[in-house]
Scaffold this motif. Structure first.
Motif, short mmCIF file in Angstrom:
data_model
loop_
_atom_site.label_atom_id
_atom_site.label_comp_id
_atom_site.label_asym_id
_atom_site.label_seq_id
_atom_site.Cartn_x
_atom_site.Cartn_y
_atom_site.Cartn_z
N ASP A 145 29.72 25.17 47.97
CA ASP A 145 29.91 24.41 48.91
C ASP A 145 30.30 25.05 49.89
O ASP A 145 30.79 26.39 50.09
N GLN A 161 22.43 24.68 44.99
CA GLN A 161 22.35 22.84 45.77
C GLN A 161 23.19 23.99 46.93
O GLN A 161 24.92 23.89 45.97
N TYR A 162 23.06 23.82 47.75
CA TYR A 162 24.32 24.04 49.02
C TYR A 162 24.65 22.31 49.10
O TYR A 162 24.05 21.58 49.57
N ARG A 163 25.93 22.81 49.35
CA ARG A 163 26.59 21.26 49.45
C ARG A 163 27.79 21.49 51.00
O ARG A 163 28.73 22.63 50.95
N ALA A 164 28.11 20.58 51.78
CA ALA A 164 28.03 20.67 53.13
C ALA A 164 30.03 20.40 53.01
O ALA A 164 29.72 18.88 52.31
N THR A 180 20.99 21.58 53.07
CA THR A 180 21.42 21.22 52.27
C THR A 180 20.68 20.41 51.15
O THR A 180 21.17 19.97 50.37
#
Length: 565
Positions: free
Chosen positions: A96, A211-214, A123
């Motif tokens: 996150d 996985q990047y999550r905003a 993302t």
């Protein structure tokens, strides 16, 4: 080579090998797959004399136990056939991220995507950790496309906050702790990227997918409350009365963990550490206290045998009125009657007794910068990855000494007697210190004019210097090549040159990989001397007599050496 279908396959080889100082070589390869293949081969079948292996973007750094071993390894690397690396299962890690980094707008301009476009691109793809480096928990992540390719900053920041999400070249990464860095900062996360209490310390290890999550804000879980176990009463050791500017526990360092992103650390002046330990009868690698610029004061808990080596300083002992004195020591005649505290001095590089309740103070150095205080039995603290050293870059090892802290004396004395007083070398002062260097693996990024300027001027050690590296002030060096250098392994003693042209001399706590060209490397035998140059001191570099300034390639192995390999 023939595959299972009967087709002829091209044999993959190391493209070239470059020297990195006198005890390491850098193998250049065609891409990530060859890098991983060579790394796997060397880990499974180490070459004679091989100490450590570090994979990077397009290179593999191999550290050897001696200059001769480095030359032999260089010759062998060029002969190896590379096989495909073993398949790695890609565990998915979700991170996150709050996208509010200082460089987010600039990255939007550099890529032409704008701020929202950068966030969407970051993302909207899966990143794979190709290799670890720079610092423990710092994983170089490769994306599915190259839309976010951006250069590093022209001048690295002296401090990047922990949790910073960053871009450089084709890579993304998260800074696991506060440290210097030259990547473009686009956001921040509360994820713990490195934790030695986990079975796998790195949250995102090589082979993992990310996985990047905003998110709008960072949410972190409160650490579990652990039962407080009272510390055992210290029966023998030292109590810190005043820690001075920076006092750290150091031994000879931790080696062989570069694949985790962990540098060796250890004493900057190894000879002085060994000398202090030898004087009190310890093993050479026993943990001692490294202190900077004087100011350290300790009190004996129980009778202790100590020695101080390194930067020459006045050593003053304050005694209780009823304490005994060493024969031949100097003390204040006014206190002979036992009416109050007494003071006496003891020499450097000489074993002496510090009786229960007495205090030792180390004064400001007359020359040099670092002193080493050894206690018989060694400083007893829990080892981390096989060493008790403090690594200021990664945060591994004991914290800096603090007022009131208790240092237990351990059981690492290996001799029943103490050593004789020893002579010490001359230590650098605020004048000019000459250090011998050999060409770096990227000396060809500079023309002869820059190489001459590098050795013709006196470089001043800036106040921003520390155990990670010495920042130098002088006339900037001009590169002949533009663009970015893919991150590659490096060593203590390497002199990296950022685009601004001012070299940084890497010391023991240096990042294990870097992305700026290394123009030269201080010879290993003079790293101790480099670690003693004080802030404001000047350094002049001199090409070692056995090298040519234009040659950064290892010399071939002689037939006699090959026969003994």
């Amino acid at each position: 080579m023939i595959d299972t279908a009967g087709q002829t396959l091209a044999v993959q080889k190391v493209r070239s090998v470059r020297a990195v100082g006198t005890r390491a070589v850098l193998a250049e390869l065609s891409g990530t797959q060859d890098v991983l293949a060579l790394q796997a081969l060397l880990v499974e079948h180490p070459l004679p004399g091989q100490l450590d292996v570090l994979a990077a973007a397009e290179t593999v750094l191999v550290t050897a136990d001696s200059p001769v071993s480095a030359r032999r390894i260089a010759a062998r690397l060029l002969q190896l056939d590379l096989t495909a690396p073993a398949h790695r299962e890609g565990e998915l890690v979700v991170i996150d991220t709050v996208y509010d980094g200082e460089d987010l707008a600039e990255v939007g301009e550099l890529t032409g995507l704008g701020t929202d476009g950068v966030i969407a691109a970051h993302t909207g793809q899966i990143w794979t950790v190709a290799f670890a480096g720079f610092a423990p928990g710092f994983g170089y992540m490769v994306g599915e496309n190259q839309v976010l390719e951006v250069p590093r900053r022209s001048s690295p920041r002296t401090a990047v906050p922990a949790g910073s999400v960053a871009l450089a070249g084709n890579y993304s990464a998260v800074y696991p702790r506060r440290s210097p860095g030259g990547w473009q900062l686009i956001g921040r996360t509360g994820a713990t990227m490195w934790d030695l209490d986990r079975e796998q310390p790195a949250l995102a290890a090589p082979g993992h997918q990310v996985q990047y999550r905003a998110v709008r804000d960072i949410v972190t879980l409160a650490p579990e409350q652990q039962a407080q176990i009272p510390a055992p009463e210290l029966r023998s050791g030292l109590r810190v009365v005043a820690p001075g500017l920076q006092s750290l526990i150091q031994d000879l360092g931790r080696y062989g963990h570069s694949g985790l992103g962990v540098s060796a650390a250890g004493a900057l002046d190894r000879a002085s550490l060994r000398r202090a330990n030898r004087l009190v009868g310890n093993a050479p690698s026993a943990a001692a206290v490294e202190t900077v610029a004087g100011g350290l004061t300790v009190q004996a808990v129980g009778d202790q045998v100590l020695a101080v080596a390194g930067a020459p300083s006045e050593l003053t002992i304050e005694s209780r009125s009823d304490a005994g004195f060493d024969a031949g020591s100097d003390f204040d005649d006014a206190d002979e009657a036992g009416s109050g505290p007494s003071w006496r001095t003891v020499p450097m590089a000489t074993p002496f007794a510090l009786l229960d309740g007495e205090t030792l103070s180390i004064g400001a150095p007359e020359s040099g910068f670092r002193s080493y205080l050894a206690v018989r039995g060694g400083v007893d603290t829990a080892p981390v990855l096989g060493s008790r050293s403090t690594d200021t870059m990664s945060g591994i090892g004991p914290a800096p000494l603090a007022t009131g802290q208790l240092l237990a004396a351990g059981g690492e004395a290996e001799s029943g007697v103490v050593g004789h007083p020893e002579l010490q070398p001359e230590y650098p002062g605020t004048g000019v210190t000459v250090l011998d260097v050999v060409p770096g693996p990227r000396a060809d990024w500079f023309d002869q004019g820059a190489l001459d300027s590098f050795t013709a001027q006196d470089w001043e050690v800036k106040p921003q210097s520390n155990r990670v590296g010495m920042r130098l002030q002088g006339t900037p060096l001009q590169r002949t090549r533009q663009g970015e250098l893919a991150s590659e392994g490096t060593v203590a003693g390497a002199l990296q040159v950022p685009p601004e042209g001012l070299p940084v001399l890497f010391l023991a706590d240096h990042p294990i990989t870097g992305g700026y060209p290394v123009i030269a490397v201080v010879v290993d035998s003079q790293l101790d001397r480099a670690g003693q140059v004080p802030i404001g001191g000047k350094i002049r570099f001199r090409w070692a007599e056995s090298t040519l300034t234009g040659n950064a390639t290892p010399q071939p192995v002689t037939p006699e050496e090959e026969a003994s390999y």
